[in-house]
Design a protein around this motif. Sequence first.
Motif, PDB file in Angstrom:
ATOM      1  N   VAL A  43       0.773  -1.135  -0.023  1.00 49.97           N
ATOM      2  CA  VAL A  43      -0.168   0.011  -0.022  1.00 49.97           C
ATOM      3  C   VAL A  43       0.648   1.203  -0.026  1.00 49.97           C
ATOM      4  CG1 VAL A  43      -1.662   1.265   1.265  1.00 49.97           C
ATOM      5  CG2 VAL A  43      -1.988  -1.342   1.083  1.00 49.97           C
ATOM      6  N   GLY A  44       1.992   1.282   0.704  1.00 44.82           N
ATOM      7  CA  GLY A  44       2.937   2.362   0.857  1.00 44.82           C
ATOM      8  C   GLY A  44       3.680   2.658  -0.556  1.00 44.82           C
ATOM      9  N   ALA A  45       3.781   1.512  -1.316  1.00 45.33           N
ATOM     10  CA  ALA A  45       4.415   1.700  -2.585  1.00 45.33           C
ATOM     11  C   ALA A  45       3.577   2.169  -3.653  1.00 45.33           C
ATOM     12  CB  ALA A  45       4.848   0.334  -3.108  1.00 45.33           C
ATOM     13  N   LEU A  46       2.092   1.838  -3.652  1.00 44.49           N
ATOM     14  CA  LEU A  46       1.371   2.214  -4.194  1.00 44.49           C
ATOM     15  C   LEU A  46       1.029   3.569  -4.003  1.00 44.49           C
ATOM     16  CD1 LEU A  46      -0.741   1.854  -6.607  1.00 44.49           C
ATOM     17  CD2 LEU A  46      -2.399   1.061  -4.721  1.00 44.49           C
ATOM     18  N   THR A  47       1.009   4.080  -2.692  1.00 43.57           N
ATOM     19  CA  THR A  47       0.445   5.746  -2.660  1.00 43.57           C
ATOM     20  C   THR A  47       1.852   6.666  -2.994  1.00 43.57           C
ATOM     21  OG1 THR A  47      -0.332   5.012  -0.676  1.00 43.57           O
ATOM     22  CG2 THR A  47       0.357   7.207  -0.731  1.00 43.57           C
ATOM     23  N   ILE A  48       3.177   5.820  -3.135  1.00 43.96           N
ATOM     24  CA  ILE A  48       4.384   6.687  -3.341  1.00 43.96           C
ATOM     25  C   ILE A  48       4.234   6.879  -4.879  1.00 43.96           C
ATOM     26  CG2 ILE A  48       6.727   6.779  -3.736  1.00 43.96           C
ATOM     27  CD1 ILE A  48       6.654   5.348  -0.833  1.00 43.96           C
ATOM     28  N   ALA A  49       3.689   5.790  -5.512  1.00 44.90           N
ATOM     29  CA  ALA A  49       3.641   5.821  -7.113  1.00 44.90           C
ATOM     30  C   ALA A  49       2.640   6.863  -7.645  1.00 44.90           C
ATOM     31  CB  ALA A  49       3.356   4.495  -7.607  1.00 44.90           C
ATOM     32  N   VAL A  50       1.462   6.765  -6.933  1.00 45.30           N
ATOM     33  CA  VAL A  50       0.356   7.789  -7.271  1.00 45.30           C
ATOM     34  C   VAL A  50       0.857   9.226  -6.904  1.00 45.30           C
ATOM     35  CG1 VAL A  50      -1.969   8.742  -6.747  1.00 45.30           C
ATOM     36  CG2 VAL A  50      -1.553   6.050  -7.109  1.00 45.30           C
ATOM     37  N   VAL A  51       1.566   9.493  -5.839  1.00 47.87           N
ATOM     38  CA  VAL A  51       2.027  10.751  -5.641  1.00 47.87           C
ATOM     39  C   VAL A  51       2.955  11.366  -6.468  1.00 47.87           C
ATOM     40  CG1 VAL A  51       3.088  12.146  -3.576  1.00 47.87           C
ATOM     41  CG2 VAL A  51       1.373  10.571  -3.101  1.00 47.87           C
ATOM     42  N   SER A  52       3.814  10.214  -6.762  1.00 44.84           N
ATOM     43  CA  SER A  52       5.107  10.594  -7.876  1.00 44.84           C
ATOM     44  C   SER A  52       4.333  11.139  -9.210  1.00 44.84           C
ATOM     45  CB  SER A  52       5.952   9.451  -7.959  1.00 44.84           C
ATOM     46  OG  SER A  52       6.533   9.182  -6.814  1.00 44.84           O
ATOM     47  N   ALA A  53       3.404  10.082  -9.563  1.00 40.44           N
ATOM     48  CA  ALA A  53       2.796  10.360 -10.964  1.00 40.44           C
ATOM     49  C   ALA A  53       2.114  11.783 -10.826  1.00 40.44           C
ATOM     50  CB  ALA A  53       1.677   9.406 -11.222  1.00 40.44           C
ATOM     51  N   LEU A  54       1.463  12.206  -9.937  1.00 43.85           N
ATOM     52  CA  LEU A  54       0.660  13.487  -9.665  1.00 43.85           C
ATOM     53  C   LEU A  54       1.628  14.655  -9.765  1.00 43.85           C
ATOM     54  CD1 LEU A  54      -2.085  12.746  -7.176  1.00 43.85           C
ATOM     55  CD2 LEU A  54      -2.302  13.333  -9.602  1.00 43.85           C
ATOM     56  N   THR A  55       2.831  14.336  -9.152  1.00 39.87           N
ATOM     57  CA  THR A  55       3.904  15.414  -9.058  1.00 39.87           C
ATOM     58  C   THR A  55       4.363  15.704 -10.299  1.00 39.87           C
ATOM     59  OG1 THR A  55       4.628  14.674  -6.549  1.00 39.87           O
ATOM     60  CG2 THR A  55       6.242  16.096  -7.992  1.00 39.87           C
ATOM     61  N   VAL A  56       4.758  14.387 -11.224  1.00 42.87           N
ATOM     62  CA  VAL A  56       5.173  14.760 -12.473  1.00 42.87           C
ATOM     63  C   VAL A  56       3.967  15.344 -13.305  1.00 42.87           C
ATOM     64  CG1 VAL A  56       5.960  13.561 -14.702  1.00 42.87           C
ATOM     65  CG2 VAL A  56       6.745  12.816 -12.454  1.00 42.87           C
ATOM     66  N   ALA A  57       2.864  15.315 -13.233  1.00 39.51           N
ATOM     67  CA  ALA A  57       1.990  15.782 -13.980  1.00 39.51           C
ATOM     68  C   ALA A  57       1.563  17.174 -13.879  1.00 39.51           C
ATOM     69  CB  ALA A  57       0.394  14.928 -13.567  1.00 39.51           C
ATOM     70  N   PHE A  58       1.948  17.560 -12.540  1.00 44.83           N
ATOM     71  CA  PHE A  58       1.680  18.861 -11.998  1.00 44.83           C
ATOM     72  C   PHE A  58       2.865  19.906 -12.493  1.00 44.83           C
ATOM     73  CE2 PHE A  58      -1.997  17.840  -9.513  1.00 44.83           C
ATOM     74  CZ  PHE A  58      -2.771  19.018  -9.436  1.00 44.83           C
ATOM     75  N   VAL A  59       3.867  19.227 -12.653  1.00 48.25           N
ATOM     76  CA  VAL A  59       5.077  20.040 -13.187  1.00 48.25           C
ATOM     77  C   VAL A  59       5.116  20.108 -14.558  1.00 48.25           C
ATOM     78  CG1 VAL A  59       7.751  19.808 -13.274  1.00 48.25           C
ATOM     79  CG2 VAL A  59       6.549  19.365 -11.201  1.00 48.25           C
ATOM     80  N   VAL A  60       4.866  19.062 -15.334  1.00 51.77           N
ATOM     81  CA  VAL A  60       5.140  18.763 -16.750  1.00 51.77           C
ATOM     82  C   VAL A  60       3.736  19.202 -17.626  1.00 51.77           C
ATOM     83  CG1 VAL A  60       5.458  17.186 -18.697  1.00 51.77           C
ATOM     84  CG2 VAL A  60       6.719  17.021 -16.599  1.00 51.77           C
ATOM     85  N   LEU A  61       2.397  18.949 -17.076  1.00 54.93           N
ATOM     86  CA  LEU A  61       1.303  19.089 -17.988  1.00 54.93           C
ATOM     87  C   LEU A  61       0.440  20.162 -17.760  1.00 54.93           C
ATOM     88  CD1 LEU A  61      -0.014  15.371 -17.657  1.00 54.93           C
ATOM     89  CD2 LEU A  61       1.587  16.397 -19.359  1.00 54.93           C
TER      90      LEU A  61
END
Length: 700
Positions: free
Chosen positions: A329-347
């Motif tokens: 669950v922790g890994a999944l949470t980190i993956a989602v937060v990381s994806a959102l971070t990239v999205a907010f920076v790039v998109l």
Amino acid sequence: MSWLAFGLIFIVSIAVITIPGLLTAISLRLTGIAFWACSIAASFAVIGISTLAAGAFAVKWNILLPLIVGVIVGIALLPFRRWLTHSDYASQDPRPVSVTLLAVVPPLVTLAVFSQSVINNIGDPENFSRSFDNLFHLNAVNHILEGASPSPLNFSLTSTDGTTGSFYPTLWHATVALISQLSGASVAAATNGLTFAVAGIVWPVAILFFVSPILPNGKRYQFATALLAGLFPNFPYHLLSWGILYPSLLGTALIPIALGAVLRALNIYPNRTSNTKIGYLVFAAGALGASAFAHPSSAIAALIFMLPLLVTALIRSFKYADAREKYAVGALTIAVVSALTVAFVVLRTGDNDRQFNRTPFIALAQFLFNTVLNNNAVAVPISLLTVSGLLLLILMRKHIWLIVSWAISGALYIVAVSFPDPLRTFITGIWYNDAHRLAAYIPIFAIPLAAITVGWIIGKLSSAADLKPVAGWRESMQPAIAIAVVFGLLFSAGKGASIYNQLHDIYSTFADPENIAFVSDDELQLLKRLPDELPEDALIAGNPWTGTSFAQAISNRDTLFKHLRFQTTPENVKLAHEFATLPAAEACTLTSQLGITHMLDFGPVIYEVRDQDEVEDLIHQGILHAIKTEVDENGEVVKPITLTLPVETTATEFDGEMIPRQKPINPEDFPGLNYLDRSPILTQIDAEGDAKLYEITGCN
């Protein structure tokens, strides 16, 4: 076309969005509503993958591609079968007939509510939204049908090989193209076919799949959810009356499927399912991918709405789970937060100049009462049900993550309509600061809250009736009477002014003969005659801001300007700026270089002018030369305006209508294609009212 004949197009639409994904749902051994949710999400994901394959291998778009890819994906998932069971939340009844009915019948309730609301306002199945965005959407479908690459990576209306365009989500357009190919329907009718399939089937299936773990077991909750799915003005009605935002319509409808799969994968309700985490994670990834293919901003919204679920699962894992589950669950949470971070920076996009000028207090009220931006009507019944459901959950201390998700959906809307920049753009720039798109997310979480209230009311009514226990069919009739009473009242009250205002706007853009935004009825009749009057290799030029570019999709005849901002060559620019006033020799040279054979003149551009300040700004820009206005004491325009366009002719003054939502951005880019009767090389060959068709006859 009759609506009865449209039924075939609708059936084809359902087949296209379910059959490619059937093997995936079978491979994952799903049943009930989960089976249909997976089939739909997998079908759209498969179609999206197929568009990439078609672009990569230069294959003409056809239904065989999704079918082949669907088989490949389904077979590839077979190893995951042992991680899944045959059961699902909505399928606890061991009787197969009950399982099937609970999966099929409730969505038909939504379809009936949506169809009853929309059919009369669309008018004819071949009517289309005569709006800014739809010029692109219809022409994009036509472009794919003519052999252009459907790949979203390099899509362009001006090329067919998929090498010179830019990224644009094409899942909607590729799916409509398949429906048109298989049914033989026009682009407009096929578009309406997919619209009814998404709003009337995909949306309720997605919501039912999402809410089934949340709501208590009971048919009344399933049918309440289905009915409520057709009574919120924010979605799907608003995205059909404003925009028109077809990719966002599809992407938003798919979000609950991704959330429902994640909810099951996280196993937050362990007493209601068995160990199905890996399989549902695969399901969730596919649904998220389908939403991203529809529109990337929808997938990003889904990731944001997953956060409360992940936090809840993380807290629960520390209390009850073993170390492996905590890490997962922790890994999944980190993956989602990381994806959102990239999205907010790039998109993140720019501000896009969308200003809604609401105060935070007004924005909060609009969120709570489901008041849509383009009208001030309050959706009282469903709003009271939603808030009541919120209070019930707080009192029962249940489903706190659902409350938080609902609050997040409202917060995004409030930021978009009331926060100042640059903070607003930092938070909602991914959605173009477009509160219309963000408002559509609110019902995803408001519907289950309202359904909880409806189910609670029905239970109280059944208990209050104090009926004596009876056996057989009469036993089921007691709660059925209470259900019928509540649903009847809800349907009657739920379709209030807020829904009717949205339906009026749909009528305005689809069927109102008095609304001449982009394409009037006269212009439409002329467009429908073009296939009989022009050869298949004809190339038409005209001012796209007046709707002439609809000839591409409606008449199936090529246009030089396929959308509003396609001036890619010096010749195109010269034609747009100067053609009508060019001498014959120069005009002949220019049209010969471009290959133009015919021209359409749909009259001058009509402007939406909201207030006196905007009128003065247009004068300052040189777009308006003379105006006649009547304003009230606040400076608001209260009468139609007489406008004059900046062209060198004395015959330029006309009475302008106040057209809702349609305001050209760069009308000065096409002055050379207004008033084409000034050109010495054109001969009028057909006309309908003020709409005129010209042929180039003055050149050797």
